[in-house]
Design an enzyme around this catalytic site. Structure first.
Site, PDB file in Angstrom:
ATOM      1  N   ASN A  31     -16.461 -23.450  30.171  1.00  0.00           N
ATOM      2  CA  ASN A  31     -17.913 -22.977  29.869  1.00  0.00           C
ATOM      3  C   ASN A  31     -17.680 -21.662  29.049  1.00  0.00           C
ATOM      4  O   ASN A  31     -18.450 -21.305  28.374  1.00  0.00           O
ATOM      5  CB  ASN A  31     -18.468 -22.669  31.307  1.00  0.00           C
ATOM      6  CG  ASN A  31     -19.945 -22.396  31.355  1.00  0.00           C
ATOM      7  OD1 ASN A  31     -20.549 -22.699  32.402  1.00  0.00           O
ATOM      8  ND2 ASN A  31     -20.402 -21.458  30.547  1.00  0.00           N
ATOM      9  N   GLU A  79     -19.765 -17.179  40.534  1.00  0.00           N
ATOM     10  CA  GLU A  79     -20.810 -16.363  39.882  1.00  0.00           C
ATOM     11  C   GLU A  79     -22.266 -16.664  40.621  1.00  0.00           C
ATOM     12  O   GLU A  79     -22.771 -15.634  40.061  1.00  0.00           O
ATOM     13  CB  GLU A  79     -20.852 -16.594  38.325  1.00  0.00           C
ATOM     14  CG  GLU A  79     -21.527 -17.689  37.705  1.00  0.00           C
ATOM     15  CD  GLU A  79     -20.729 -18.694  38.015  1.00  0.00           C
ATOM     16  OE1 GLU A  79     -21.247 -19.958  37.237  1.00  0.00           O
ATOM     17  OE2 GLU A  79     -19.615 -19.147  38.631  1.00  0.00           O
ATOM     18  N   ARG A 110     -25.636  -9.664  30.283  1.00  0.00           N
ATOM     19  CA  ARG A 110     -24.775  -9.774  31.440  1.00  0.00           C
ATOM     20  C   ARG A 110     -23.479 -10.756  30.861  1.00  0.00           C
ATOM     21  O   ARG A 110     -22.253 -10.884  31.500  1.00  0.00           O
ATOM     22  CB  ARG A 110     -25.244 -10.597  32.585  1.00  0.00           C
ATOM     23  CG  ARG A 110     -25.761 -12.036  32.440  1.00  0.00           C
ATOM     24  CD  ARG A 110     -26.587 -12.610  33.351  1.00  0.00           C
ATOM     25  NE  ARG A 110     -26.280 -12.761  34.569  1.00  0.00           N
ATOM     26  CZ  ARG A 110     -25.881 -14.039  35.005  1.00  0.00           C
ATOM     27  NH1 ARG A 110     -25.905 -15.064  34.281  1.00  0.00           N
ATOM     28  NH2 ARG A 110     -25.609 -14.113  36.330  1.00  0.00           N
ATOM     29  N   ASP A 162     -28.874 -24.846  32.622  1.00  0.00           N
ATOM     30  CA  ASP A 162     -28.800 -24.654  34.160  1.00  0.00           C
ATOM     31  C   ASP A 162     -30.003 -23.395  34.514  1.00  0.00           C
ATOM     32  O   ASP A 162     -29.736 -22.470  34.180  1.00  0.00           O
ATOM     33  CB  ASP A 162     -27.331 -23.787  34.567  1.00  0.00           C
ATOM     34  CG  ASP A 162     -26.939 -23.047  33.538  1.00  0.00           C
ATOM     35  OD1 ASP A 162     -27.280 -22.987  32.187  1.00  0.00           O
ATOM     36  OD2 ASP A 162     -25.755 -22.369  33.763  1.00  0.00           O
ATOM     37  N   GLY A 198     -25.305 -26.774  30.454  1.00  0.00           N
ATOM     38  CA  GLY A 198     -25.960 -25.521  29.654  1.00  0.00           C
ATOM     39  C   GLY A 198     -27.301 -25.465  30.026  1.00  0.00           C
ATOM     40  O   GLY A 198     -27.923 -24.447  29.722  1.00  0.00           O
ATOM     41  N   ARG A 250     -15.093 -26.704  34.265  1.00  0.00           N
ATOM     42  CA  ARG A 250     -16.205 -27.165  33.759  1.00  0.00           C
ATOM     43  C   ARG A 250     -16.108 -26.818  32.198  1.00  0.00           C
ATOM     44  O   ARG A 250     -15.824 -25.717  31.978  1.00  0.00           O
ATOM     45  CB  ARG A 250     -17.442 -26.857  34.398  1.00  0.00           C
ATOM     46  CG  ARG A 250     -18.030 -25.511  34.272  1.00  0.00           C
ATOM     47  CD  ARG A 250     -19.443 -25.332  34.818  1.00  0.00           C
ATOM     48  NE  ARG A 250     -19.830 -23.924  34.662  1.00  0.00           N
ATOM     49  CZ  ARG A 250     -19.770 -23.214  35.710  1.00  0.00           C
ATOM     50  NH1 ARG A 250     -19.390 -23.434  37.051  1.00  0.00           N
ATOM     51  NH2 ARG A 250     -20.447 -21.895  35.564  1.00  0.00           N
ATOM     52  N   TRP A 255     -21.132 -23.356  23.912  1.00  0.00           N
ATOM     53  CA  TRP A 255     -22.050 -24.145  23.176  1.00  0.00           C
ATOM     54  C   TRP A 255     -22.840 -22.890  22.420  1.00  0.00           C
ATOM     55  O   TRP A 255     -23.378 -23.077  21.463  1.00  0.00           O
ATOM     56  CB  TRP A 255     -23.155 -25.233  23.618  1.00  0.00           C
ATOM     57  CG  TRP A 255     -24.069 -24.995  24.537  1.00  0.00           C
ATOM     58  CD1 TRP A 255     -24.040 -24.076  25.667  1.00  0.00           C
ATOM     59  CD2 TRP A 255     -25.517 -25.290  24.597  1.00  0.00           C
ATOM     60  NE1 TRP A 255     -25.156 -23.856  26.150  1.00  0.00           N
ATOM     61  CE2 TRP A 255     -26.108 -24.888  25.699  1.00  0.00           C
ATOM     62  CE3 TRP A 255     -26.173 -26.154  23.811  1.00  0.00           C
ATOM     63  CZ2 TRP A 255     -27.357 -25.089  25.921  1.00  0.00           C
ATOM     64  CZ3 TRP A 255     -27.335 -26.519  24.047  1.00  0.00           C
ATOM     65  CH2 TRP A 255     -28.141 -25.957  25.231  1.00  0.00           C
ATOM     66  N   GLU A 260     -31.798 -17.589  37.313  1.00  0.00           N
ATOM     67  CA  GLU A 260     -31.004 -17.025  38.816  1.00  0.00           C
ATOM     68  C   GLU A 260     -30.903 -15.526  38.433  1.00  0.00           C
ATOM     69  O   GLU A 260     -30.223 -14.955  39.206  1.00  0.00           O
ATOM     70  CB  GLU A 260     -29.742 -17.825  38.759  1.00  0.00           C
ATOM     71  CG  GLU A 260     -29.898 -19.551  39.320  1.00  0.00           C
ATOM     72  CD  GLU A 260     -28.363 -20.011  39.395  1.00  0.00           C
ATOM     73  OE1 GLU A 260     -28.219 -20.689  40.297  1.00  0.00           O
ATOM     74  OE2 GLU A 260     -27.527 -19.746  38.425  1.00  0.00           O
ATOM     75  N   GLU A 303     -32.655 -13.789  25.088  1.00  0.00           N
ATOM     76  CA  GLU A 303     -32.027 -14.925  25.521  1.00  0.00           C
ATOM     77  C   GLU A 303     -32.968 -16.260  25.447  1.00  0.00           C
ATOM     78  O   GLU A 303     -32.582 -17.343  24.884  1.00  0.00           O
ATOM     79  CB  GLU A 303     -31.437 -15.028  26.794  1.00  0.00           C
ATOM     80  CG  GLU A 303     -30.703 -16.241  27.363  1.00  0.00           C
ATOM     81  CD  GLU A 303     -30.180 -16.239  28.721  1.00  0.00           C
ATOM     82  OE1 GLU A 303     -29.435 -17.095  29.202  1.00  0.00           O
ATOM     83  OE2 GLU A 303     -30.809 -15.561  29.592  1.00  0.00           O
ATOM     84  N   GLN A 346     -18.822 -27.309  28.433  1.00  0.00           N
ATOM     85  CA  GLN A 346     -20.163 -27.353  27.915  1.00  0.00           C
ATOM     86  C   GLN A 346     -20.491 -28.129  27.031  1.00  0.00           C
ATOM     87  O   GLN A 346     -19.481 -29.076  26.576  1.00  0.00           O
ATOM     88  CB  GLN A 346     -20.669 -25.776  27.627  1.00  0.00           C
ATOM     89  CG  GLN A 346     -21.074 -24.762  28.531  1.00  0.00           C
ATOM     90  CD  GLN A 346     -21.455 -23.642  27.994  1.00  0.00           C
ATOM     91  OE1 GLN A 346     -21.485 -22.989  27.020  1.00  0.00           O
ATOM     92  NE2 GLN A 346     -22.787 -22.810  28.797  1.00  0.00           N
TER      93      GLN A 346
END
Length: 502
Positions: free
Chosen positions: A161, A245, A117, A278, A276, A170, A124, A477, A462, A172
């Protein structure tokens, strides 16, 4: 008179699509490309949604092109070594210089995206991706990506970000200085001089408001005045509204709070996204209670280690330029930050560096891998390093590597998950202090896990379940993503040092 442009993330169509979950992932819609002017689409929505039988999803499909993941047409060959697969993935995950495209912020040079995605550059993530590009000898791409981040600093004043308009506000974790070091190690000290203006702008972004702090204003932007007069940093977004998002998730989380508290919840969620991590129980007042998130109240130990590294890098760059006064100023700033970190973040009884709740004036109680940053950036003395490695071995080491936190809450940055950047920082941090046996053990377990999942699924993920290596990682999420930039980078770098899985 110029017609006022519509904010694509604050209008009835946007809210209807996100709150009604037209797409399972809220990021899908904000990444869509409108087929015509957004104002025209919104006008059509106002007219058509009043008609009987109006189909919102079909309306969106008629007026927007959906994003297509970069790696969607790629299929791995699991009969080949995983390192060979990563080498072929670099081109699959490469984006060419952009033009205007919906929410995408155009960048001037090619870059590698994480995958799945995530079809844009991430701050980062990119440093850890670069570790693999270095192993592959692709310094041209490293330089291209640094060029893009420098462009963002010059045009926005900071690195967001990611290069999406909904990320503006924001950043990172600040790894830009580490990227510069990576390139300087190859091309020489002149690299520090070449990127000195951007390094300074990055520092000014994070230190904005520091000079105006006082007893009445203890926190401004990302800076916090500590009781002894030193300044440490926190994560903080410019905005206090739901993230576009993750709009539905944020609104639902805030449903049970008062109208006065909602902006605070949104602000903490946005700050958590900037971190980062999150999300993680690291940011909660009560373990397992997502609604107790209070990220802007927290002084993160890893963020301040990164900023100390930035101060040291700037001091080195100014010394190279012959600007001794500026260099000394940054040396003193780094020394002051180090003393403050020792004073506020070291926990003698736990033998670990901890985050600090500056509002309540006390350390957080949760031990997390953020504490390894002090070893990664060589800030700890040998005695503290010995204590830290004991905790890593006794508490964090699992079958597949090191676990991010010691709590299982359903959040993706908690147990049982492990993440490539934190494996790398732990391994390198331990190596810095001579704990090579433990570093090697973590590296080999991680390589073995990544390779086994690749052989089983054909994917590089990931994140990974390091506690039960036969299960996929969960939480968060969105669904688990494959690709995957920083996993590829760290794995390739570790394989080049430690070899393939046994």
């Amino acid at each position: 008179m110029t017609e006022k442009k519509v904010n694509p993330f604050c209008n009835p169509l946007f809210e209807a699509v996100q709150l009604n979950r037209i797409f399972p992932d809220g990021k899908t819609f904000v990444d869509c490309q409108p087929k015509q002017a957004y104002e025209e689409i919104l006008e059509a929505f106002h007219t058509e949604n009043k008609k009987p039988g109006f189909d919102l999803k079909q309306f969106v499909l008629n007026h927007f092109d959906l994003p297509v993941p970069h790696s969607v047409y790629y299929s791995s060959d699991t009969t080949k070594p995983v390192a060979t697969n990563i080498e072929s993935l670099w081109d699959v995950l490469t984006r060419e210089p952009d033009t205007e495209n919906g929410s995408l912020i155009p960048l001037p040079f090619p870059y590698v995206v994480p995958g799945g995605r995530f079809g844009e550059i991430y701050y980062w993530d990119s440093y850890f991706t670069m570790l693999g590009l270095k192993t592959s000898g692709r310094y041209d791409m490293i330089e291209n990506m640094i060029g893009n981040f420098s462009y963002l600093i010059d045009t926005l004043g900071y690195i967001p970000n990611g290069n999406r308009t909904y990320f503006i506000g924001r950043s990172q974790p600040p790894f830009y200085a580490q990227m510069i070091k990576l390139l300087a190690d190859k091309k020489g000290e002149s690299i520090y001089l070449q990127y000195l203006p951007q390094l300074e702008k990055e520092y000014q972004f994070w230190m904005k408001g520091a000079a105006a702090l006082d007893k009445e204003n203890k926190a401004l932007f990302r800076c916090v005045l500590m009781p002894d007069g030193s300044v440490l940093n926190r994560y903080k977004d410019e905005w206090s509204s739901p993230r576009p998002e993750s709009y539905r998730e944020d609104v639902e989380l805030a449903q049970h709070t008062t109208e006065t508290v909602k902006p605070s919840v949104y602000g903490h969620l946005r700050a958590g996204a900037e971190s980062g991590w999150d999300f993680s129980s690291r940011w909660f007042k009560k373990s397992g209670d997502f609604s107790s998130i209070h990220c802007t109240d927290i002084i993160p130990v890893d963020l301040n280690c990164l900023l100390l590294n930035l101060e040291q890098t700037l001091a080195h760059a100014y010394a190279l330029k012959g600007e001794t006064g500026h260099s000394i100023r940054l040396v003193l700033a780094a020394d002051k930050r180090k003393k403050s970190l020792e004073k506020y973040c070291w926990n003698e009884s736990a033998g670990f560096y901890m985050d600090v709740d500056w509002v309540e004036g006390k350390q957080k109680t949760a031990m997390t891998l953020a504490g390894i940053s002090a070893l990664y950036f060589k800030l700890a003395d040998n005695q503290k390093a010995e204590r830290i490695q004991e905790q890593i071995r006794g508490l964090f080491l699992k079958e597949g590597g090191v676990v991010t936190t010691l709590e299982a809450t359903g959040q993706q940055w908690d147990a049982p998950n492990g993440w490539a950047p934190l494996q790398w920082m732990t391994i390198k941090g331990l190596e810095n202090y001579g704990f090579t046996e433990l570093a090697s053990e973590i590296a080999r377990r991680w390589i073995r896990l990544n390779t086994a999942v690749f052989k089983r699924t054909g994917k590089l993920m990931e994140k990974y379940n390091v506690v039960n290596t036969h299960l996929e990682a969960g939480g968060g999420e969105y669904e688990g993503q494959d690709g995957f930039g920083w996993t590829n980078g760290v794995l390739l770098a570790l394989i080049s040092q430690y070899g393939q899985a046994e």
